[in-house]
Design a protein around this motif. Structure first.
Motif, PDB file in Angstrom:
ATOM      1  N   ILE A  25      -8.609   8.474  15.300  1.00  0.00           N
ATOM      2  CA  ILE A  25      -8.020   7.281  15.934  1.00  0.00           C
ATOM      3  C   ILE A  25      -9.100   6.487  16.654  1.00  0.00           C
ATOM      4  O   ILE A  25      -9.984   7.065  17.290  1.00  0.00           O
ATOM      5  N   TYR A  26      -9.048   5.182  16.522  1.00  0.00           N
ATOM      6  CA  TYR A  26      -9.967   4.284  17.238  1.00  0.00           C
ATOM      7  C   TYR A  26      -9.243   3.779  18.473  1.00  0.00           C
ATOM      8  O   TYR A  26      -8.085   3.377  18.390  1.00  0.00           O
ATOM      9  N   ARG A  27      -9.953   3.849  19.616  1.00  0.00           N
ATOM     10  CA  ARG A  27      -9.322   3.501  20.900  1.00  0.00           C
ATOM     11  C   ARG A  27     -10.010   2.263  21.473  1.00  0.00           C
ATOM     12  O   ARG A  27     -11.213   2.274  21.693  1.00  0.00           O
ATOM     13  N   PHE A  28      -9.206   1.238  21.698  1.00  0.00           N
ATOM     14  CA  PHE A  28      -9.783  -0.035  22.172  1.00  0.00           C
ATOM     15  C   PHE A  28      -8.783  -0.792  23.032  1.00  0.00           C
ATOM     16  O   PHE A  28      -8.820  -2.017  23.120  1.00  0.00           O
ATOM     17  N   GLY A  29      -7.880  -0.057  23.675  1.00  0.00           N
ATOM     18  CA  GLY A  29      -6.878  -0.696  24.523  1.00  0.00           C
ATOM     19  C   GLY A  29      -5.898   0.359  25.015  1.00  0.00           C
ATOM     20  O   GLY A  29      -5.935   1.517  24.576  1.00  0.00           O
ATOM     21  N   GLN A  30      -5.020  -0.044  25.915  1.00  0.00           N
ATOM     22  CA  GLN A  30      -4.148   0.917  26.570  1.00  0.00           C
ATOM     23  C   GLN A  30      -3.196   1.604  25.585  1.00  0.00           C
ATOM     24  O   GLN A  30      -2.876   2.777  25.738  1.00  0.00           O
ATOM     25  N   GLU A  83     -12.488   7.701  18.621  1.00  0.00           N
ATOM     26  CA  GLU A  83     -13.678   6.846  18.533  1.00  0.00           C
ATOM     27  C   GLU A  83     -13.439   5.637  19.437  1.00  0.00           C
ATOM     28  O   GLU A  83     -12.549   4.840  19.175  1.00  0.00           O
ATOM     29  N   ASP A  84     -14.226   5.568  20.524  1.00  0.00           N
ATOM     30  CA  ASP A  84     -14.048   4.448  21.455  1.00  0.00           C
ATOM     31  C   ASP A  84     -14.768   3.204  20.966  1.00  0.00           C
ATOM     32  O   ASP A  84     -15.918   3.287  20.533  1.00  0.00           O
ATOM     33  N   GLY A 109     -11.107  -3.944  17.301  1.00  0.00           N
ATOM     34  CA  GLY A 109     -10.038  -3.100  16.780  1.00  0.00           C
ATOM     35  C   GLY A 109     -10.566  -1.974  15.915  1.00  0.00           C
ATOM     36  O   GLY A 109     -11.688  -1.502  16.111  1.00  0.00           O
ATOM     37  N   THR A 110      -9.761  -1.552  14.942  1.00  0.00           N
ATOM     38  CA  THR A 110     -10.163  -0.464  14.048  1.00  0.00           C
ATOM     39  C   THR A 110     -11.165  -1.000  13.028  1.00  0.00           C
ATOM     40  O   THR A 110     -10.812  -1.863  12.217  1.00  0.00           O
ATOM     41  N   PRO A 111     -12.409  -0.505  13.041  1.00  0.00           N
ATOM     42  CA  PRO A 111     -13.431  -1.071  12.151  1.00  0.00           C
ATOM     43  C   PRO A 111     -13.424  -0.368  10.794  1.00  0.00           C
ATOM     44  O   PRO A 111     -13.815   0.800  10.689  1.00  0.00           O
ATOM     45  N   PRO A 112     -13.006  -1.059   9.722  1.00  0.00           N
ATOM     46  CA  PRO A 112     -12.884  -0.403   8.416  1.00  0.00           C
ATOM     47  C   PRO A 112     -14.177   0.264   7.957  1.00  0.00           C
ATOM     48  O   PRO A 112     -14.141   1.377   7.412  1.00  0.00           O
ATOM     49  N   GLU A 113     -15.331  -0.374   8.216  1.00  0.00           N
ATOM     50  CA  GLU A 113     -16.597   0.200   7.726  1.00  0.00           C
ATOM     51  C   GLU A 113     -16.904   1.526   8.418  1.00  0.00           C
ATOM     52  O   GLU A 113     -17.460   2.439   7.813  1.00  0.00           O
ATOM     53  N   GLU A 114     -16.488   1.661   9.697  1.00  0.00           N
ATOM     54  CA  GLU A 114     -16.695   2.924  10.420  1.00  0.00           C
ATOM     55  C   GLU A 114     -15.733   4.000   9.891  1.00  0.00           C
ATOM     56  O   GLU A 114     -16.090   5.168   9.769  1.00  0.00           O
ATOM     57  N   LYS A 165     -15.999   9.435   4.482  1.00  0.00           N
ATOM     58  CA  LYS A 165     -16.957   9.901   3.457  1.00  0.00           C
ATOM     59  C   LYS A 165     -17.598  11.209   3.896  1.00  0.00           C
ATOM     60  O   LYS A 165     -17.846  12.103   3.093  1.00  0.00           O
ATOM     61  N   ALA A 166     -17.871  11.298   5.216  1.00  0.00           N
ATOM     62  CA  ALA A 166     -18.525  12.509   5.745  1.00  0.00           C
ATOM     63  C   ALA A 166     -17.548  13.689   5.793  1.00  0.00           C
ATOM     64  O   ALA A 166     -17.966  14.850   5.870  1.00  0.00           O
TER      65      ALA A 166
END
Ligand code: PLP
Length: 393
Positions: free
Chosen positions: A88-93, A112-113, A119-124, A130-131
């Motif tokens: 999960i990508y965290r970028f807000g409450q 992932e902060d 927001g949620t970065p597709p490339e990340e 992939k890993a």
């Protein structure tokens, strides 16, 4: 509102939103026997209509008493087993609270902060998946609309990278402040659990968790080991198929939800999205061109069509703007939450509203800012927004 505030009170928080009179009227009914033979005439078509709002043919809809938070919980406990891994990508409450719930329910959460305002970065996501060659990640989460910062993530882009990696994780989407207001395509984007609540784009009071789940999520459900009871899907499936519920349902809310779908289809789902975009663009013009202030959303890629978070100058307090707007102008604006408390205020522009209603919010916010010592030119917000609205179709 009370006689202290004659006239209409202006509610411009990002939910609860305005409730159209058609919905209020639909709810205003005497009690009904929840086992009466006519209930399926209401519920069976209702499941179909709600699915249309999610743009799903293959999915299954669940309607629980609760709210968006309850839908989060239902999705997790019905598809996952203890210690399974979540990304999960965290970028807000709200993405924070969602991550927190996964942790409290005993999942292994890779948080992932990212900067609040992105927001949620597709490339990340792509790199991480992939890993993950052993496919340990069982769920990828996307908060489609981070209500705290006015940021929309692009679910379709995340889906693309998941497909590119051939990763089998389930895709969960928090659409609490986007579904029925911003385009969302359950089947096309291969979403497995889409989560919403009644008090935002659906224009109802709060009190209902609305969710749609894929066939793949139902498969995962068969082996999911987390404990569940009230929010379990199996009890719903067993009774919903005949149009009933495993407990006493909120029939006025179900009737209201049917009317909500009717209103959305009368306007046309695509027109609903276009209207939200047009109103949002006007609000952004007011902020950026009229007031010369900044948005919390850092780039147009992240702009939200349902809520705009406005950053006040560093030496000013957004809380004062919000309290002045409420007390003096009878306007509710959204507060900045936790990390951005005092730094931003939010204008919610979703649900049942049009340009002139949004103009009232812009004007009220502007007066409250000037009263709070923020230097903006009187009338500049509405001037910028109205120029845009007048000239765009
Ligand atoms: C994006 C998002 N997710 C989850 C929630 C929680 O929903 P609820 O308050 O309906 O439980 C909210 C509430 O505003 C939200 O905006």
């Amino acid at each position: 509102m009370s006689r202290k505030h004659p006239g209409r009170f202006h509610i411009f928080i990002p939910g609860p939103t305005n409730i159209p009179e058609r919905i209020l009227n639909a709810m205003h009914i005497s009690s009904e026997d929840q086992r009466n033979p006519e209930i399926p005439d209401l519920t069976i078509p209702l499941y179909k209509d709600v699915k249309k709002v999610f743009k799903s043919e293959k999915g299954t809809v669940f309607l629980f008493p609760g709210s968006g938070t309850g839908a989060w919980e239902s999705a997790i406990i019905n598809t996952m087993s203890p210690n399974e891994k979540v990304l999960i990508y965290r970028f807000g409450q709200f993405s924070h609270l969602w991550a927190d719930m996964f942790q409290r329910l005993g999942l292994d959460v890779q948080i992932e902060d990212r900067d609040w305002g992105t927001g949620t970065p597709p490339e990340e996501v792509e790199k991480t998946l992939k890993a993950d060659t052993n496919h340990e990640i069982k769920v990828v989460c996307v908060t489609q609309n981070e209500t705290a910062t006015g940021v929309t993530s692009h679910v379709e882009d995340v889906r693309k990278v998941m497909d590119a990696c051939n990763h089998p994780a389930l895709l969960f989407v928090d659409g609490v402040s986007s579904i029925a207001s911003i385009d969302f395509r359950m089947d096309e984007w291969g979403v497995d659990c889409a989560i919403s609540g009644s008090q935002k784009g659906f224009m109802l009071p709060s009190g209902m968790a609305i969710m749609c789940v894929s066939e793949k999520a139902l498969e995962a459900h068969k082996n999911a080991q987390l404990k569940r009871c009230y929010y379990s899907w199996e009890d719903q499936i067993a009774t919903n198929k005949d149009g009933y519920f495993p407990y006493t349902p909120q029939i006025p809310m179900l009737r209201a939800l049917q009317e909500s779908c009717n209103i959305i289809f009368d306007e046309g789902l695509e027109n609903v999205f276009k209207r939200h975009h047009r109103i949002a663009e006007g609000v952004r013009k007011a902020v950026l061109e009229g007031w010369n202030l900044k948005l919390c959303a850092q780039d147009p890629y992240w702009y939200s069509d349902t809520v705009t978070a406005i950053v006040v100058p560093e030496d000013k307090d957004a809380k004062e703007v919000i309290s002045t707007a409420f007390n003096k102008y009878h306007l509710s604006l959204g507060a900045g939450l936790t990390k951005v408390a005092g730094k931003v205020f939010r204008i919610g522009h979703l649900g049942d509203l049009n340009e002139l209603q949004a103009a009232a919010a812009i004007q009220g916010a502007e007066m409250a800012m000037i009263d709070s010592g923020i230097s903006v030119k009187p009338g500049s917000g509405v001037a910028a927004a109205s120029e845009y609205w007048r000239k765009s179709i």
